[in-house]
Design a protein around this motif. Structure first.
Motif, mmCIF file in Angstrom:
data_model
loop_
_atom_site.group_PDB
_atom_site.id
_atom_site.type_symbol
_atom_site.label_atom_id
_atom_site.label_comp_id
_atom_site.label_asym_id
_atom_site.label_seq_id
_atom_site.Cartn_x
_atom_site.Cartn_y
_atom_site.Cartn_z
ATOM 1 N N LYS A 104 0.809 -1.221 0.000
ATOM 2 C CA LYS A 104 0.000 0.000 0.000
ATOM 3 C C LYS A 104 0.843 1.273 0.000
ATOM 4 C CE LYS A 104 -3.931 -2.238 2.272
ATOM 5 N NZ LYS A 104 -4.938 -2.180 3.344
ATOM 6 N N ASN A 105 2.070 1.156 -0.477
ATOM 7 C CA ASN A 105 2.933 2.331 -0.654
ATOM 8 C C ASN A 105 2.789 2.805 -2.100
ATOM 9 O OD1 ASN A 105 3.879 1.982 1.991
ATOM 10 N ND2 ASN A 105 5.535 0.644 1.314
ATOM 11 N N TYR A 106 1.635 3.398 -2.398
ATOM 12 C CA TYR A 106 1.287 3.684 -3.784
ATOM 13 C C TYR A 106 2.185 4.747 -4.420
ATOM 14 C CZ TYR A 106 -2.836 1.131 -2.243
ATOM 15 O OH TYR A 106 -3.673 0.187 -1.711
ATOM 16 N N VAL A 107 2.551 5.765 -3.666
ATOM 17 C CA VAL A 107 3.424 6.808 -4.209
ATOM 18 C C VAL A 107 4.788 6.227 -4.568
ATOM 19 C CG1 VAL A 107 4.607 8.981 -3.701
ATOM 20 C CG2 VAL A 107 2.235 8.659 -2.963
ATOM 21 N N GLU A 108 5.312 5.377 -3.693
ATOM 22 C CA GLU A 108 6.600 4.744 -3.955
ATOM 23 C C GLU A 108 6.522 3.826 -5.168
ATOM 24 O OE1 GLU A 108 10.606 3.907 -3.530
ATOM 25 O OE2 GLU A 108 9.374 5.466 -2.608
ATOM 26 N N SER A 109 5.414 3.118 -5.297
ATOM 27 C CA SER A 109 5.238 2.227 -6.440
ATOM 28 C C SER A 109 5.204 3.017 -7.753
ATOM 29 C CB SER A 109 3.946 1.418 -6.289
ATOM 30 O OG SER A 109 3.770 0.561 -7.395
ATOM 31 N N GLU A 110 4.474 4.124 -7.756
ATOM 32 C CA GLU A 110 4.429 4.976 -8.960
ATOM 33 C C GLU A 110 5.818 5.507 -9.301
ATOM 34 O OE1 GLU A 110 -0.073 6.851 -8.796
ATOM 35 O OE2 GLU A 110 1.476 7.690 -7.494
ATOM 36 N N LEU A 131 -0.197 1.136 -13.355
ATOM 37 C CA LEU A 131 -0.542 2.452 -12.813
ATOM 38 C C LEU A 131 -2.048 2.623 -12.680
ATOM 39 C CD1 LEU A 131 2.002 4.740 -14.733
ATOM 40 C CD2 LEU A 131 2.081 4.059 -12.322
ATOM 41 N N SER A 132 -2.800 2.047 -13.617
ATOM 42 C CA SER A 132 -4.264 2.123 -13.518
ATOM 43 C C SER A 132 -4.744 1.382 -12.281
ATOM 44 C CB SER A 132 -4.921 1.550 -14.780
ATOM 45 O OG SER A 132 -4.774 0.134 -14.830
ATOM 46 N N GLY A 133 -4.108 0.258 -11.979
ATOM 47 C CA GLY A 133 -4.469 -0.490 -10.774
ATOM 48 C C GLY A 133 -4.192 0.301 -9.513
ATOM 49 N N ILE A 134 -3.067 1.044 -9.505
ATOM 50 C CA ILE A 134 -2.757 1.890 -8.354
ATOM 51 C C ILE A 134 -3.839 2.955 -8.171
ATOM 52 C CG2 ILE A 134 -1.127 3.580 -7.421
ATOM 53 C CD1 ILE A 134 1.111 2.033 -8.861
ATOM 54 N N GLN A 268 -9.308 -8.360 -5.621
ATOM 55 C CA GLN A 268 -9.460 -8.622 -7.050
ATOM 56 C C GLN A 268 -8.465 -7.800 -7.864
ATOM 57 O OE1 GLN A 268 -13.597 -7.742 -7.788
ATOM 58 N NE2 GLN A 268 -14.246 -9.852 -7.412
ATOM 59 N N ILE A 269 -8.283 -6.541 -7.487
ATOM 60 C CA ILE A 269 -7.347 -5.673 -8.208
ATOM 61 C C ILE A 269 -5.923 -6.194 -8.072
ATOM 62 C CG2 ILE A 269 -6.347 -3.353 -8.307
ATOM 63 C CD1 ILE A 269 -9.147 -2.349 -7.318
ATOM 64 N N LEU A 270 -5.519 -6.525 -6.843
ATOM 65 C CA LEU A 270 -4.168 -7.061 -6.628
ATOM 66 C C LEU A 270 -3.940 -8.325 -7.459
ATOM 67 C CD1 LEU A 270 -3.359 -6.784 -2.804
ATOM 68 C CD2 LEU A 270 -2.341 -5.509 -4.690
ATOM 69 N N PHE A 271 -4.936 -9.190 -7.485
ATOM 70 C CA PHE A 271 -4.822 -10.443 -8.237
ATOM 71 C C PHE A 271 -4.640 -10.164 -9.722
ATOM 72 C CE2 PHE A 271 -6.970 -13.959 -10.543
ATOM 73 C CZ PHE A 271 -6.107 -14.982 -10.202
ATOM 74 N N GLN A 272 -5.440 -9.246 -10.270
ATOM 75 C CA GLN A 272 -5.361 -8.938 -11.696
ATOM 76 C C GLN A 272 -4.045 -8.253 -12.046
ATOM 77 O OE1 GLN A 272 -7.437 -10.177 -13.769
ATOM 78 N NE2 GLN A 272 -8.921 -10.886 -12.229
ATOM 79 N N LEU A 273 -3.515 -7.438 -11.147
ATOM 80 C CA LEU A 273 -2.244 -6.761 -11.417
ATOM 81 C C LEU A 273 -1.074 -7.744 -11.460
ATOM 82 C CD1 LEU A 273 -2.458 -3.529 -9.199
ATOM 83 C CD2 LEU A 273 -2.805 -3.739 -11.672
ATOM 84 N N HIS A 274 -1.205 -8.846 -10.752
ATOM 85 C CA HIS A 274 -0.105 -9.804 -10.659
ATOM 86 C C HIS A 274 -0.023 -10.717 -11.875
ATOM 87 C CE1 HIS A 274 2.014 -13.409 -8.924
ATOM 88 N NE2 HIS A 274 2.810 -12.443 -8.546
ATOM 89 N N ILE A 275 -1.159 -11.056 -12.449
ATOM 90 C CA ILE A 275 -1.185 -12.040 -13.550
ATOM 91 C C ILE A 275 -0.338 -11.612 -14.747
ATOM 92 C CG2 ILE A 275 -2.662 -13.195 -15.249
ATOM 93 C CD1 ILE A 275 -4.856 -13.258 -13.127
ATOM 94 N N PRO A 276 -0.478 -10.372 -15.273
ATOM 95 C CA PRO A 276 0.328 -10.000 -16.448
ATOM 96 C C PRO A 276 1.828 -10.025 -16.173
ATOM 97 C CG PRO A 276 -1.491 -8.474 -16.169
ATOM 98 C CD PRO A 276 -1.427 -9.309 -14.924
#
Length: 283
Positions: A104-110, A131-134, A268-276
Motif C-alpha cells: 500500500k505504498n502507492y506513491v513509492e510504487s508509482e 498504474l491504472s491499478g494503483i 481482485q485488483i491485486l490479483f489482476q495486477l499480478h497475472i500480467p
C-alpha cells in the motif's frame, strides 16, 4: 530433514571448491528448486568478488528469494539494485513496483514504475496497466479508466486482465455507498429497517418482529399493572436494550458490508495486477 540435507550439501559444495569460485550456478540451481532460504544463506555468506554484471544477477536472485518468502521490503531493496544494463532489470523494476503496491505504498510504487523509460509498446502497456491499478486502489476510478484506455488490448497476455479491471471500475463507480448514520436513524424510527437497508433483510425482519413483540408486551404490562410493576420494568428494560442494540447493530452492519465490499475489490485488483507480470516474464 530437508534443511539438514541442503546445508550438508552446501557444506560439501563449499569445501570442495576454492573460495574464489562464483556461487552463481549454485544459487540459480537453488532458485529453480524453490529453496529460497538456502539462496539467502548462500548469498549472505558468499565472499566471491563479482563483477557488476554478476552482481546484477545476485541482486535479482536475492530479490526473488525475498519476494517468494513474502519479505517484500527486502525484496524491493534488492530488486532496485539491479542496473538497467541487466537482462533482469525490467522484471526487477516491475516486481519491486508490485511489492510496494501490495504494501500500500502507492506513491513509492508509482515512483518505481516511473523509472521505466525507452518503452516499447508492450512494456508501455504494462506500465499503464499497473498504474491504472494503483489509481483504482486509491479510489481514483475515472483516472484509472483513462490509463486503461492506453493499454494495448490486442496483447493476449494482458487483455483479460484489462477487461477485469474495467469491470471492477464500472462496479465501483455504480456502487451506491450506504450510510451508517442513515441506517441508525432508520432503525431508530422503524426497528430493523436499518439492517434491511444494509442488505441483511432476514436480520432486519427478525429485529423488527422481536422489538415489536417486546414493545407490545411492555405496553400491555404497563397498561394493566402500571409503570412500577416488576414485569413492566423487566420487559421495558429488555425492550430498551433491544432497541438500542438494534440501532447500533444497523450502523455496524453497514460498516461491515462496505468494508467487505472494499476488501473484495482490493483483492481482485491485486490479483489482476499480478497475472500480467507472470505472463510477461514467463514465470
Amino acid at each position: 530433514m530437508k534443511y539438514i540435507c541442503y546445508f550438508a550439501f552446501l557444506f560439501i559444495f563449499q569445501t570442495g571448491h576454492a573460495q574464489n569460485r562464483s556461487e552463481l550456478p549454485f544459487i540459480e540451481h537453488l532458485i529453480n528448486k524453490g529453496s529460497y532460504h538456502e539462496v539467502l544463506h548462500v548469498i549472505d555468506n558468499d565472499s566471491f568478488d563479482y563483477c557488476q554484471n554478476q552482481m546484477d544477477s545476485v541482486y535479482y536472485y536475492k530479490g526473488w528469494a525475498h519476494y517468494s518468502l513474502k519479505n517484500l521490503e527486502q525484496s524491493t531493496s534488492s530488486f532496485l539494485n539491479v542496473r538497467k544494463q541487466s537482462s533482469f532489470y525490467l522484471k526487477s523494476i516491475f516486481f519491486a513496483g508490485y511489492n510496494q503496491i501490495y504494501l500500500k505504498n502507492y506513491v513509492e510504487s508509482e515512483k518505481i514504475l516511473g523509472q521505466v523509460n525507452n518503452l516499447n509498446e508492450r512494456i508501455s502497456s504494462l506500465v499503464n496497466f499497473e498504474l491504472s491499478g494503483i489509481d483504482m486502489l486509491k479510489g481514483e476510478w475515472a483516472r484509472a479508466n483513462e490509463k486503461l484506455q492506453l493499454v494495448n488490448r490486442n496483447d493476449a497476455t494482458i487483455n483479460q486482465q484489462v477487461l477485469a479491471l474495467m469491470n471492477i471500475c464500472r462496479e465501483q463507480q455504480s456502487h451506491r455507498l450506504k450510510s451508517p448514520f442513515l441506517a441508525g436513524v432508520m432503525s431508530g424510527l422503524i426497528p430493523g429497517s436499518g439492517k434491511i437497508y444494509a442488505g441483511r433483510t432476514g436480520e432486519g425482519i427478525a429485529s423488527m418482529i422481536t422489538t415489536t413483540g417486546l414493545g407490545l408486551i411492555t405496553w400491555e404490562n404497563y397498561h394493566k399493572q402500571g409503570f412500577n410493576n416488576l414485569q413492566t420494568i423487566f420487559f421495558g428494560s429488555i425492550l430498551a436494550a433491544t432497541y438500542i442494540s438494534n440501532i447500533y447493530g444497523s450502523v455496524i452492519s453497514v460498516k461491515i458490508i462496505e468494508n467487505e465490499h472494499k476488501d473484495v475489490a482490493y483483492n481482485q485488483i491485486l490479483f489482476q495486477l499480478h497475472i500480467p507480470l507472470r505472463n510477461f516474464f514467463e514465470l
